[in-house]
Design an enzyme around this catalytic site. Sequence first.
Site, PDB file in Angstrom:
ATOM      1  N   GLU A 157      -3.347  -9.068  -4.820  1.00  0.00           N
ATOM      2  CA  GLU A 157      -3.343  -9.647  -6.348  1.00  0.00           C
ATOM      3  C   GLU A 157      -2.027 -10.389  -6.643  1.00  0.00           C
ATOM      4  O   GLU A 157      -1.099  -9.864  -7.453  1.00  0.00           O
ATOM      5  CB  GLU A 157      -2.915  -7.947  -7.105  1.00  0.00           C
ATOM      6  N   GLU A 262     -13.412  -3.248  -3.643  1.00  0.00           N
ATOM      7  CA  GLU A 262     -13.249  -1.999  -4.417  1.00  0.00           C
ATOM      8  C   GLU A 262     -14.118  -1.941  -5.686  1.00  0.00           C
ATOM      9  O   GLU A 262     -13.917  -2.073  -6.545  1.00  0.00           O
ATOM     10  CB  GLU A 262     -11.631  -2.130  -4.900  1.00  0.00           C
TER      11      GLU A 262
HETATM   12  O1  G3I Z   1       0.481  11.589  -4.312  1.00  0.00           O
HETATM   13  C1  G3I Z   1       0.893  11.807  -5.453  1.00  0.00           C
HETATM   14  C2  G3I Z   1       1.163  13.454  -5.703  1.00  0.00           C
HETATM   15  O2  G3I Z   1       2.150  14.043  -4.649  1.00  0.00           O
HETATM   16  C3  G3I Z   1       1.738  13.437  -7.124  1.00  0.00           C
HETATM   17  O3  G3I Z   1       1.646  14.892  -7.458  1.00  0.00           O
HETATM   18  C4  G3I Z   1       1.082  12.834  -8.093  1.00  0.00           C
HETATM   19  C5  G3I Z   1       1.477  12.744  -9.597  1.00  0.00           C
HETATM   20  O4  G3I Z   1       1.252  11.762 -10.288  1.00  0.00           O
HETATM   21  O5  G3I Z   1       1.080  11.504  -7.730  1.00  0.00           O
HETATM   22  C6  G3I Z   1       0.270  11.204  -6.483  1.00  0.00           C
HETATM   23  O6  G3I Z   1       0.269   9.812  -6.288  1.00  0.00           O
HETATM   24  C7  G3I Z   1      -0.710   9.061  -6.997  1.00  0.00           C
HETATM   25  C8  G3I Z   1      -1.719   8.465  -5.890  1.00  0.00           C
HETATM   26  O7  G3I Z   1      -2.280   7.459  -6.792  1.00  0.00           O
HETATM   27  C9  G3I Z   1      -2.363   9.401  -5.251  1.00  0.00           C
HETATM   28  O8  G3I Z   1      -3.265   9.932  -6.416  1.00  0.00           O
HETATM   29  C10 G3I Z   1       0.112   7.871  -7.721  1.00  0.00           C
HETATM   30  O9  G3I Z   1       0.916   8.606  -8.633  1.00  0.00           O
HETATM   31  C11 G3I Z   1      -0.670   6.867  -8.401  1.00  0.00           C
HETATM   32  O10 G3I Z   1      -0.036   5.788  -8.872  1.00  0.00           O
HETATM   33  C12 G3I Z   1      -1.628   6.450  -7.262  1.00  0.00           C
HETATM   34  O11 G3I Z   1      -2.564   5.486  -7.656  1.00  0.00           O
HETATM   35  C13 G3I Z   1      -3.095   4.661  -7.121  1.00  0.00           C
HETATM   36  C14 G3I Z   1      -3.075   3.140  -7.322  1.00  0.00           C
HETATM   37  O12 G3I Z   1      -3.850   2.375  -6.689  1.00  0.00           O
HETATM   38  C15 G3I Z   1      -1.478   2.879  -7.331  1.00  0.00           C
HETATM   39  O13 G3I Z   1      -1.401   2.877  -5.934  1.00  0.00           O
HETATM   40  C16 G3I Z   1      -4.944   5.122  -7.013  1.00  0.00           C
HETATM   41  O14 G3I Z   1      -5.113   6.113  -6.349  1.00  0.00           O
HETATM   42  C17 G3I Z   1      -5.542   3.711  -6.223  1.00  0.00           C
HETATM   43  O15 G3I Z   1      -6.863   4.172  -6.761  1.00  0.00           O
HETATM   44  C18 G3I Z   1      -5.032   2.520  -6.933  1.00  0.00           C
HETATM   45  O16 G3I Z   1      -6.035   1.511  -5.967  1.00  0.00           O
HETATM   46  C19 G3I Z   1      -5.629   0.146  -6.534  1.00  0.00           C
HETATM   47  C20 G3I Z   1      -5.686  -0.737  -5.067  1.00  0.00           C
HETATM   48  O17 G3I Z   1      -4.843  -0.107  -4.277  1.00  0.00           O
HETATM   49  C21 G3I Z   1      -5.473  -1.942  -5.386  1.00  0.00           C
HETATM   50  N1  G3I Z   1      -6.247  -2.774  -6.417  1.00  0.00           N
HETATM   51  C22 G3I Z   1      -6.388  -1.897  -7.634  1.00  0.00           C
HETATM   52  C23 G3I Z   1      -6.850  -0.302  -7.564  1.00  0.00           C
HETATM   53  C24 G3I Z   1      -6.903   0.643  -8.667  1.00  0.00           C
HETATM   54  O18 G3I Z   1      -5.522   0.351  -9.234  1.00  0.00           O
END
Ligand code: G3I
Length: 371
Positions: A157, A262
């Site tokens: 990205e 994705e």
């Molecule tokens: O693991 C912690 C947990 O311990 C905590 O209690 C909770 C509270 O918010 O957060 C958890 O982490 C979250 C994680 O996902 C696991 O669920 C993060 O806050 C959250 O920001 C994270 O979101 C991920 C996001 O990327 C940001 O990294 C999404 O799961 C994931 O599907 C998303 O994937 C991205 C790709 O990597 C790149 N392209 C876009 C795609 C969608 O945004």
Amino acid sequence: MKRIVSYVVLAVVSLATLQAGSKPTTLRQALKNDFYIGTALNRGQYLGTDEKAFNLVPKQFSAIVAENCMKSEKLQPREGEFFFDDADKFVAYGQKHKMWITGHTLIWHSQTPRWFFVDSEGKEVSKEVLVERMKKHIHTVVGRYKGKIKGWDVVNEAIEDNGEWRKSKFYKIIGPEFIKLAFQFAHEADPKAELYYNDYSMALEGRRNGVVNMVKDLQSQGVKIHGIGMQGHVGMDYPTIQDFEKSIVTFAGLGVKVMITELDLSALPTPQGNRGANVSDVAAYNEKINPFKNGIPAEAEAAWEKRYMDFFKLFLKHKDKVTRVTLWGVSDKGSWKNNFPVRGRTDYPLLFDRDYNAKKIVQLIIDEASK
Ligand code: G3I
């Protein structure tokens, strides 16, 4: 006479069993001669605490990618302190089941720990320091999984909808050459690994052109780039199949592999202006845009199936160019789309329902691939 009848019955039954046995019953079997069919996995799914997914994934999918555990904030939360426990288990799971493993992602503006960009006093680091940190991170991570992880989302990205560079910290401190450097470091660490650029909204003309220019520029400098990942975070009303196809064909024309990386098709209404996958682009909740919280009506599901099939037909049409199609998650229960672009909705974007039952779409894809 009785004996002859028994022989005939036996022969018919055996033939039917044989035929049933040769008919593919899973996505992995049905698509094995077309492209890898993959899924993103979250922690419980590869550790096994989520038993249903743990058992279902190797049957249905031939490729995996980590949804979160290989992002830099997870792998190197503090400078020089690497955490590989989860990623090691994820890789071992993929190897055990002979699945293609993609590493996601080395350099991304999001989910990079804050320390990466600042010194001990909190001041922004110089270009030299940031390049050195990138190099160490990439060499350590790619080196650890050399020969095991076959492909890496090296840069994620980095381009905007209009084709301009995203003004990330990497861009601001290093300039656009951070992309070339990231690819070079990854190639040094594992010369046999495939290296990809991965982005969302790739059907938009501006972004398509931006990516084409970037890839051509890398190629002209002799930088190894093997593929382009088109994230498929799509909706019922965007993008058009024609625009998506144009990007597949254009990217393949650069001589690189094309991957749908994705994939998830939201069944919900799209709030104005939220068609990408930029994690910070969120919209406010209201009841009207969460219409299926108690289940998806048959009519809406049928329209969703038709749209999914339009995409799968497109991927199959271009199977000479598309080497992998990866869903962004296994079941609707764990999909990030339940919280994006609006928090707290009930969405239905994936191929397995909240209890990991295959939806009708799975059989439709199997049938289409078996034609
Ligand atoms: O693991 C912690 C947990 O311990 C905590 O209690 C909770 C509270 O918010 O957060 C958890 O982490 C979250 C994680 O996902 C696991 O669920 C993060 O806050 C959250 O920001 C994270 O979101 C991920 C996001 O990327 C940001 O990294 C999404 O799961 C994931 O599907 C998303 O994937 C991205 C790709 O990597 C790149 N392209 C876009 C795609 C969608 O945004």
